[in-house]
Design an enzyme around this catalytic site. Sequence first.
Site, PDB file in Angstrom:
ATOM      1  N   GLN A 173      -8.472   1.246  -0.562  1.00 26.92           N
ATOM      2  CA  GLN A 173      -8.375   1.026  -2.005  1.00 26.92           C
ATOM      3  C   GLN A 173      -9.747   0.724  -2.620  1.00 26.92           C
ATOM      4  O   GLN A 173     -10.015   1.093  -3.760  1.00 26.92           O
ATOM      5  CB  GLN A 173      -7.401  -0.124  -2.268  1.00 26.92           C
ATOM      6  CG  GLN A 173      -6.855  -0.176  -3.682  1.00 26.92           C
ATOM      7  CD  GLN A 173      -5.694   0.773  -3.925  1.00 26.92           C
ATOM      8  OE1 GLN A 173      -4.821   0.918  -3.090  1.00 26.92           O
ATOM      9  NE2 GLN A 173      -5.699   1.435  -5.067  1.00 26.92           N
ATOM     10  N   LYS A 211     -11.329   4.173  -3.142  1.00 28.45           N
ATOM     11  CA  LYS A 211     -10.539   4.959  -4.101  1.00 28.45           C
ATOM     12  C   LYS A 211     -10.770   4.447  -5.517  1.00 28.45           C
ATOM     13  O   LYS A 211     -11.019   5.212  -6.440  1.00 28.45           O
ATOM     14  CB  LYS A 211      -9.059   4.838  -3.737  1.00 28.45           C
ATOM     15  CG  LYS A 211      -8.152   5.607  -4.663  1.00 28.45           C
ATOM     16  CD  LYS A 211      -6.704   5.242  -4.467  1.00 28.45           C
ATOM     17  CE  LYS A 211      -6.360   5.231  -2.988  1.00 28.45           C
ATOM     18  NZ  LYS A 211      -4.906   5.235  -2.763  1.00 28.45           N
ATOM     19  N   LYS A 266      -4.677  -5.011  -1.494  1.00 22.84           N
ATOM     20  CA  LYS A 266      -3.338  -4.512  -1.188  1.00 22.84           C
ATOM     21  C   LYS A 266      -2.493  -5.690  -0.738  1.00 22.84           C
ATOM     22  O   LYS A 266      -3.033  -6.710  -0.293  1.00 22.84           O
ATOM     23  CB  LYS A 266      -3.401  -3.458  -0.072  1.00 22.84           C
ATOM     24  CG  LYS A 266      -2.244  -2.502  -0.068  1.00 22.84           C
ATOM     25  CD  LYS A 266      -2.355  -1.405  -1.121  1.00 22.84           C
ATOM     26  CE  LYS A 266      -1.118  -0.561  -1.195  1.00 22.84           C
ATOM     27  NZ  LYS A 266      -1.272   0.608  -2.055  1.00 22.84           N
ATOM     28  N   GLY A 319       2.847  -1.248  -7.729  1.00 17.96           N
ATOM     29  CA  GLY A 319       3.839  -0.829  -6.745  1.00 17.96           C
ATOM     30  C   GLY A 319       3.228  -0.024  -5.612  1.00 17.96           C
ATOM     31  O   GLY A 319       2.045   0.332  -5.633  1.00 17.96           O
ATOM     32  N   ASP A 320       4.027   0.238  -4.611  1.00 18.08           N
ATOM     33  CA  ASP A 320       3.695   1.142  -3.505  1.00 18.08           C
ATOM     34  C   ASP A 320       5.043   1.450  -2.847  1.00 18.08           C
ATOM     35  O   ASP A 320       6.092   1.325  -3.515  1.00 18.08           O
ATOM     36  CB  ASP A 320       2.714   0.472  -2.522  1.00 18.08           C
ATOM     37  CG  ASP A 320       2.158   1.441  -1.476  1.00 18.08           C
ATOM     38  OD1 ASP A 320       1.279   2.245  -1.814  1.00 18.08           O
ATOM     39  OD2 ASP A 320       2.600   1.424  -0.309  1.00 18.08           O
ATOM     40  N   THR A 345       0.458   9.300  -9.896  1.00 22.15           N
ATOM     41  CA  THR A 345      -0.065   9.609  -8.559  1.00 22.15           C
ATOM     42  C   THR A 345       0.312  11.040  -8.164  1.00 22.15           C
ATOM     43  O   THR A 345      -0.534  11.815  -7.690  1.00 22.15           O
ATOM     44  CB  THR A 345       0.464   8.600  -7.521  1.00 22.15           C
ATOM     45  OG1 THR A 345       0.193   7.288  -8.008  1.00 22.15           O
ATOM     46  CG2 THR A 345      -0.201   8.783  -6.184  1.00 22.15           C
TER      47      THR A 345
HETATM   48  P1  NDP Z   1       8.364   5.326  -2.374  1.00 23.97           P
HETATM   49  O1  NDP Z   1       8.903   4.122  -1.723  1.00 23.97           O
HETATM   50  O2  NDP Z   1       8.744   5.631  -3.768  1.00 23.97           O
HETATM   51  O3  NDP Z   1       8.707   6.611  -1.498  1.00 23.97           O
HETATM   52  C1  NDP Z   1       8.307   6.721  -0.169  1.00 23.97           C
HETATM   53  C2  NDP Z   1       8.875   8.003   0.405  1.00 23.97           C
HETATM   54  O4  NDP Z   1       8.309   8.213   1.681  1.00 23.97           O
HETATM   55  C3  NDP Z   1      10.376   7.934   0.604  1.00 23.97           C
HETATM   56  O5  NDP Z   1      10.912   9.211   0.508  1.00 23.97           O
HETATM   57  C4  NDP Z   1      10.477   7.393   2.033  1.00 23.97           C
HETATM   58  O6  NDP Z   1      11.679   7.725   2.686  1.00 23.97           O
HETATM   59  C5  NDP Z   1       9.306   8.077   2.704  1.00 23.97           C
HETATM   60  N1  NDP Z   1       8.808   7.221   3.778  1.00 23.97           N
HETATM   61  C6  NDP Z   1       8.319   5.963   3.657  1.00 23.97           C
HETATM   62  N2  NDP Z   1       7.983   5.472   4.856  1.00 23.97           N
HETATM   63  C7  NDP Z   1       8.271   6.430   5.737  1.00 23.97           C
HETATM   64  C8  NDP Z   1       8.145   6.524   7.133  1.00 23.97           C
HETATM   65  N3  NDP Z   1       7.668   5.516   7.861  1.00 23.97           N
HETATM   66  N4  NDP Z   1       8.504   7.689   7.715  1.00 23.97           N
HETATM   67  C9  NDP Z   1       8.985   8.712   6.973  1.00 23.97           C
HETATM   68  N5  NDP Z   1       9.132   8.673   5.638  1.00 23.97           N
HETATM   69  C10 NDP Z   1       8.789   7.561   5.035  1.00 23.97           C
HETATM   70  O7  NDP Z   1       6.775   5.201  -2.225  1.00 23.97           O
HETATM   71  P2  NDP Z   1       5.643   5.980  -3.025  1.00 23.97           P
HETATM   72  O8  NDP Z   1       6.103   7.350  -3.364  1.00 23.97           O
HETATM   73  O9  NDP Z   1       5.159   5.088  -4.104  1.00 23.97           O
HETATM   74  O10 NDP Z   1       4.466   6.048  -1.939  1.00 23.97           O
HETATM   75  C11 NDP Z   1       4.320   7.137  -1.029  1.00 23.97           C
HETATM   76  C12 NDP Z   1       2.909   7.168  -0.469  1.00 23.97           C
HETATM   77  O11 NDP Z   1       1.968   7.308  -1.529  1.00 23.97           O
HETATM   78  C13 NDP Z   1       2.467   5.909   0.293  1.00 23.97           C
HETATM   79  O12 NDP Z   1       1.564   6.294   1.312  1.00 23.97           O
HETATM   80  C14 NDP Z   1       1.704   5.125  -0.763  1.00 23.97           C
HETATM   81  O13 NDP Z   1       0.787   4.214  -0.183  1.00 23.97           O
HETATM   82  C15 NDP Z   1       1.002   6.271  -1.478  1.00 23.97           C
HETATM   83  N6  NDP Z   1       0.528   5.974  -2.826  1.00 23.97           N
HETATM   84  C16 NDP Z   1       1.405   5.562  -3.797  1.00 23.97           C
HETATM   85  C17 NDP Z   1       0.941   5.323  -5.076  1.00 23.97           C
HETATM   86  C18 NDP Z   1       1.876   5.007  -6.192  1.00 23.97           C
HETATM   87  O14 NDP Z   1       1.404   4.990  -7.340  1.00 23.97           O
HETATM   88  N7  NDP Z   1       3.149   4.775  -5.965  1.00 23.97           N
HETATM   89  C19 NDP Z   1      -0.500   5.397  -5.392  1.00 23.97           C
HETATM   90  C20 NDP Z   1      -1.304   5.931  -4.323  1.00 23.97           C
HETATM   91  C21 NDP Z   1      -0.796   6.173  -3.086  1.00 23.97           C
HETATM   92  P3  NDP Z   1      12.809   6.599   2.851  1.00 23.97           P
HETATM   93  O15 NDP Z   1      13.417   6.429   1.506  1.00 23.97           O
HETATM   94  O16 NDP Z   1      13.724   7.170   3.862  1.00 23.97           O
HETATM   95  O17 NDP Z   1      12.111   5.363   3.342  1.00 23.97           O
END
Ligand code: NDP
Length: 448
Positions: free
Chosen positions: A114, A117, A129, A168-169, A213
């Site tokens: 972070q 970034k 974080k 969030g994350d 994102t």
């Molecule tokens: P969400 O919780 O909204 O979604 C996560 C998605 O990824 C879900 O579909 C989830 O499936 C899947 N997932 C999570 N963990 C695993 C795992 N261990 N194995 C397989 N699938 C997994 O999170 P986000 O969309 O916000 O975040 C996704 C990624 O993007 C992360 O790496 C986060 O750090 C990164 N990110 C997010 C930002 C944001 O603004 N939200 C900004 C920058 C980066 P399931 O529902 O089954 O768990």
Amino acid sequence: MPEIKTRIEKIYAQVIQRNPGESEFHQAVKEVVDTLAPVLHKHPEYAEHKIIERICEPERQIIFRVPWQDDRGEVQINRGFRVGFNSALGPYKGGLRFHPSVYLGIIKFLGFEQIFKNAVTGMPIGGAKGGADFDPKGRSDAEVMRFCQSFMTELYRHLGEFTDVPAGDIGVGAREIGYLFGQYKRITNRYESGVITGKSPKWGGALVRKEATGYGAVFFAEQMLKARGDSLDGKTCVVSGSGNVAIYAIEKLQALGARVVACSDSDGVIHHARGLDLPLIKQLKEVERRRIRDYAQVHRDAQYLERGNLWHIACQVALPGATQNELDEASARRLVANGCIAVSEGANMPTTPGGIRVFEEAGVAFGPGKAANAGGVATSALEMQQNASRDAWTFEYSEQRLQEIMINIHRTCHETAAEFGSPGNYIIGANIVGFRRVADAMLAFGVI
Ligand code: NDP
């Protein structure tokens, strides 16, 4: 530069020794320090003032107990974390992750990434974080609320719009942000909108933050292709995950004329060759909080692959949008063999080092998360700006700002990679852009 390389190896060995068992953090540090030799060569003052050594040590790490009661009245105990990694460029800024896999090593890898970034965005925000090993899946709204309230009851004392601003994350969306902010407001007696981002636009959130994102990662892919005289129009794409990042990446890819044929969750993969039905995915995931397998009950021509590998589905553009180390070397080889020409990381560190090597050797345009997914935090900084001026921008204006930011990030990374002798290498470009900005601020502040 052999003595610089030896110095960097020593720094990395020390990081491993001082942070035992934190493999994701080691990986994130290695990915950055391995690209910094040419920078130390050009700027010996960074080595003299031990800037890399200082950046690798978090400014503060907070670990706390989060006790709460479930709906049956049973007491549950989770562990909460907040790592303020670097505040050279501004208040700590970075999301909160609620997922059972969370431990200090995950939070530190995310916090470390972070720093760079946030610096790459050019906005005045430091790197941080946090999160907890809490699994919101299957929990009622009331349980999630009680957990968030307990979490904030400890965390609030470390936050502030000029100190530390979470967002969030994974596992933390608008619902959780609402409960967290509500508790902060109640304890502090302050309506301090700028203390957290990712808020609902109904009460101080910024339009386009939810989309930022995913949209940003697509804008980055668009720029990488443009630099090669190509575009997203007509491309077949796959996006992993089906959460916040994935959904809005799919939305923007479709808007730009691409056909997205697959997405996933942690149980399995949906492959829909004629193109994904995004309104259905939003309904299933955002509204009903269901699993992606239910998509195939509505679309009989779609295939659900329980525990399937999304990266085996042929595509020209891949957008990892789920989690760290989800795309390994074997999957990268498969993608390349199937004709993939661009990868834009929506998730943080989704590609393993072996996977990155495969893409580099094959000449695939590769956008690392530090650059490609920076649109989320950049729009969080825009949310802070709007909160500070008690203003609210339109969707169109906010999206235009996001697009400009992503174009800028692409350009600076592209130019910097070329300046340091690695044209087209966005990993080197992003690391160096971010590192130089943080390093220059740290030099100015003296030894602190
Ligand atoms: P969400 O919780 O909204 O979604 C996560 C998605 O990824 C879900 O579909 C989830 O499936 C899947 N997932 C999570 N963990 C695993 C795992 N261990 N194995 C397989 N699938 C997994 O999170 P986000 O969309 O916000 O975040 C996704 C990624 O993007 C992360 O790496 C986060 O750090 C990164 N990110 C997010 C930002 C944001 O603004 N939200 C900004 C920058 C980066 P399931 O529902 O089954 O768990």
